[in-house]
Design an enzyme around this catalytic site. Structure first.
Site, PDB file in Angstrom:
ATOM      1  N   VAL A 166       3.965   1.561  -1.201  1.00  0.00           N
ATOM      2  CA  VAL A 166       4.605   1.713  -2.519  1.00  0.00           C
ATOM      3  C   VAL A 166       3.598   2.223  -3.542  1.00  0.00           C
ATOM      4  O   VAL A 166       3.873   3.168  -4.299  1.00  0.00           O
ATOM      5  CB  VAL A 166       5.235   0.372  -2.980  1.00  0.00           C
ATOM      6  CG1 VAL A 166       5.704   0.448  -4.430  1.00  0.00           C
ATOM      7  CG2 VAL A 166       6.398  -0.014  -2.057  1.00  0.00           C
ATOM      8  N   GLY A 215       2.424 -13.003  23.276  1.00  0.00           N
ATOM      9  CA  GLY A 215       1.896 -11.781  23.889  1.00  0.00           C
ATOM     10  C   GLY A 215       2.632 -11.559  25.189  1.00  0.00           C
ATOM     11  O   GLY A 215       2.177 -11.975  26.246  1.00  0.00           O
ATOM     12  N   SER A 236      17.153  -4.392  16.256  1.00  0.00           N
ATOM     13  CA  SER A 236      18.512  -3.859  16.221  1.00  0.00           C
ATOM     14  C   SER A 236      18.940  -3.289  17.565  1.00  0.00           C
ATOM     15  O   SER A 236      18.330  -2.361  18.078  1.00  0.00           O
ATOM     16  CB  SER A 236      18.609  -2.772  15.143  1.00  0.00           C
ATOM     17  OG  SER A 236      19.844  -2.104  15.235  1.00  0.00           O
ATOM     18  N   ASP A 238       0.709  -8.857  18.652  1.00  0.00           N
ATOM     19  CA  ASP A 238       0.351  -8.793  20.077  1.00  0.00           C
ATOM     20  C   ASP A 238      -0.835  -7.871  20.390  1.00  0.00           C
ATOM     21  O   ASP A 238      -1.429  -7.981  21.463  1.00  0.00           O
ATOM     22  CB  ASP A 238       1.552  -8.311  20.901  1.00  0.00           C
ATOM     23  CG  ASP A 238       2.671  -9.335  20.956  1.00  0.00           C
ATOM     24  OD1 ASP A 238       2.530 -10.403  20.329  1.00  0.00           O
ATOM     25  OD2 ASP A 238       3.678  -9.053  21.608  1.00  0.00           O
ATOM     26  N   ALA A 255       0.833  -1.206   0.000  1.00  0.00           N
ATOM     27  CA  ALA A 255       0.000   0.000   0.000  1.00  0.00           C
ATOM     28  C   ALA A 255       0.870   1.258   0.000  1.00  0.00           C
ATOM     29  O   ALA A 255       0.570   2.241  -0.693  1.00  0.00           O
ATOM     30  CB  ALA A 255      -0.923  -0.010   1.222  1.00  0.00           C
ATOM     31  N   GLU A 286       1.944 -15.917  27.150  1.00  0.00           N
ATOM     32  CA  GLU A 286       3.337 -16.080  27.611  1.00  0.00           C
ATOM     33  C   GLU A 286       3.688 -15.071  28.705  1.00  0.00           C
ATOM     34  O   GLU A 286       4.523 -15.337  29.568  1.00  0.00           O
ATOM     35  CB  GLU A 286       4.324 -15.977  26.443  1.00  0.00           C
ATOM     36  CG  GLU A 286       4.371 -14.619  25.792  1.00  0.00           C
ATOM     37  CD  GLU A 286       5.419 -14.494  24.691  1.00  0.00           C
ATOM     38  OE1 GLU A 286       6.460 -15.159  24.761  1.00  0.00           O
ATOM     39  OE2 GLU A 286       5.177 -13.710  23.764  1.00  0.00           O
ATOM     40  N   GLN A 293       1.894 -18.946  15.174  1.00  0.00           N
ATOM     41  CA  GLN A 293       0.980 -17.793  15.286  1.00  0.00           C
ATOM     42  C   GLN A 293       1.412 -16.614  14.425  1.00  0.00           C
ATOM     43  O   GLN A 293       0.632 -15.727  14.144  1.00  0.00           O
ATOM     44  CB  GLN A 293       0.946 -17.276  16.730  1.00  0.00           C
ATOM     45  CG  GLN A 293       0.432 -18.262  17.709  1.00  0.00           C
ATOM     46  CD  GLN A 293       0.940 -17.962  19.112  1.00  0.00           C
ATOM     47  OE1 GLN A 293       0.333 -17.179  19.834  1.00  0.00           O
ATOM     48  NE2 GLN A 293       2.042 -18.577  19.513  1.00  0.00           N
ATOM     49  N   GLY A 347     -13.691 -21.157  22.622  1.00  0.00           N
ATOM     50  CA  GLY A 347     -14.445 -21.811  23.697  1.00  0.00           C
ATOM     51  C   GLY A 347     -13.577 -22.358  24.820  1.00  0.00           C
ATOM     52  O   GLY A 347     -13.941 -23.349  25.463  1.00  0.00           O
TER      53      GLY A 347
HETATM   54  O1  F6P Z   1       6.216  -8.914  19.633  1.00  0.00           O
HETATM   55  C1  F6P Z   1       5.770  -9.990  18.904  1.00  0.00           C
HETATM   56  C2  F6P Z   1       6.229 -11.280  19.509  1.00  0.00           C
HETATM   57  O2  F6P Z   1       5.732 -12.295  18.699  1.00  0.00           O
HETATM   58  C3  F6P Z   1       5.877 -11.520  20.974  1.00  0.00           C
HETATM   59  O3  F6P Z   1       4.585 -12.004  21.162  1.00  0.00           O
HETATM   60  C4  F6P Z   1       6.929 -12.502  21.397  1.00  0.00           C
HETATM   61  O4  F6P Z   1       7.137 -12.464  22.778  1.00  0.00           O
HETATM   62  C5  F6P Z   1       8.123 -12.023  20.659  1.00  0.00           C
HETATM   63  O5  F6P Z   1       7.637 -11.378  19.494  1.00  0.00           O
HETATM   64  C6  F6P Z   1       9.099 -13.106  20.256  1.00  0.00           C
HETATM   65  O6  F6P Z   1      10.146 -12.522  19.559  1.00  0.00           O
HETATM   66  P1  F6P Z   1      11.289 -13.300  18.783  1.00  0.00           P
HETATM   67  O7  F6P Z   1      10.674 -13.896  17.581  1.00  0.00           O
HETATM   68  O8  F6P Z   1      12.277 -12.260  18.424  1.00  0.00           O
HETATM   69  O9  F6P Z   1      11.790 -14.306  19.735  1.00  0.00           O
END
Ligand code: F6P
Length: 320
Positions: free
Chosen positions: A24, A170, A73, A127, A22, A222, A251, A185
């Site tokens: 570009v 997350g 980075s 997230d 979008a 997590e 995911q 569910g």
């Molecule tokens: O910020 C997105 C995310 O997928 C988080 O849910 C997860 O904790 C993190 O990235 C994992 O990062 P990496 O792939 O750098 O280990």
């Protein structure tokens, strides 16, 4: 503005490609040339810059990942790294930058804007943890994917009369667990925003079994804890057969849903409009299904929001 740059940064998310496309296309329509920067801020510092043409973004609207690659980075966080990045932007005559990423990427965008370089942020993270926007690009796809996995895992848990603990991503925000748990569910949903009592969950599982409900799905974000430890604890306390499943990168990859493609397209076009108008240091998002933009510093300072009403529904929906 004659030339802009675009980069993706942080965790990849489905819909990043639709957003790049979008940007570009909108830039080309406005006679602005686009430089793609490979591998986020790391690539920017290293000068990994190339011109992008419409042909580069043909047929990528439905592709997962990011054609521009991505990175987290460490160097860019430093003053030296930011100065190197500014030198590269100057060397390639880039006058504005679209940054597609999450919270950490936005901090980078803010750092450049604080030094006077025009930036616009697009929310690319599964997230959904950016407070200023109702949804981030990739969240809808992640939730849809997790819902599909819950269905499959439930088949096996039911066949074996087991308890399934599903850990999802997350790290600061429980939205993936909450939304997919409601849609799938799940009987229990554990998120970092709400304290929970594992012993009370154990009691529930034992009572459920007495009443003839032999299988349950427990979603855990997590940020709320480790699925494996939770499963071990429940097993030790109740003697029930509990299996932990960590969904991990399943995911993040995969083709974006139509919702994410549309969101990414709307926000990408708006980012270019803002740069063209001369409105900088903004982040673009969606509120009440309307495209909005906010000051980047204000957006980053907004308090984390959590849908308590949705969370409160869990008990009603899982009542047996
Ligand atoms: O910020 C997105 C995310 O997928 C988080 O849910 C997860 O904790 C993190 O990235 C994992 O990062 P990496 O792939 O750098 O280990």
């Amino acid at each position: 503005m004659n030339r802009i740059g675009v980069l993706t940064s942080g965790g990849d998310t489905p819909g990043m490609n639709a957003a790049i496309r979008a940007v570009v296309k909108a830039a080309r329509v406005n006679h602005i040339s686009v430089m793609g920067i490979t591998k986020g801020y790391s690539g920017l510092i290293e000068g990994r810059v190339h011109e992008m043409h419409r042909v580069d973004v043909n047929d990528i609207v439905g592709d997962g990942g990011t054609i521009l690659k991505t990175a987290r980075s460490k160097e860019f966080v430093t003053e030296e790294g930011q100065q190197k990045a500014l030198q590269v932007l100057d060397a390639f005559d880039i006058e504005g930058l679209v940054i597609i990423g999450g919270d950490g990427s936005y901090r980078g965008a803010k750092a450049l804007w604080d030094k006077g370089f025009p930036t616009i942020g697009l929310p690319g993270t599964i997230d959904n943890d950016l407070a200023y926007t109702d949804y981030t690009i990739g969240f809808n796809t992640a939730v849809s994917g997790v819902v599909g996995e819950i269905r499959k895992i439930r088949d096996t848990m039911e066949s074996h009369e087991r308890i399934g603990v599903i850990e999802v991503m997350g790290n600061r925000c429980g939205d993936i667990a909450l939304f997919s748990g409601i849609a799938g569910g799940a009987e229990h949903i554990l998120v970092p925003e709400v304290p929970f009592d594992i012993d009370a969950i154990c009691d529930d599982l034992v009572h459920d079994r007495i009443r003839g409900k032999l299988t349950s799905i427990i979603m855990i974000s997590e940020g709320a804890g480790k699925g494996e430890s939770l499963a071990n604890y429940i097993n030790a306390k109740t003697g029930l057969d509990v299996k932990a499943i960590v969904l991990g990168y399943i995911q993040r990859g995969g083709t974006p849903t139509s919702d994410d493609r549309i969101l990414a397209s709307r926000l990408g076009v708006r980012a270019v409009e803002l740069l063209k108008e001369g409105t900088y240091g903004r982040v673009v998002g969606v509120r009440d299904n309307k495209v909005i933009d906010d000051d980047i510093a204000e957006a980053l300072a907004m308090e984390h929001r959590f849908d308590q009403n949705l969370y409160n529904m869990i008990e009603t929906l899982t009542n047996i």
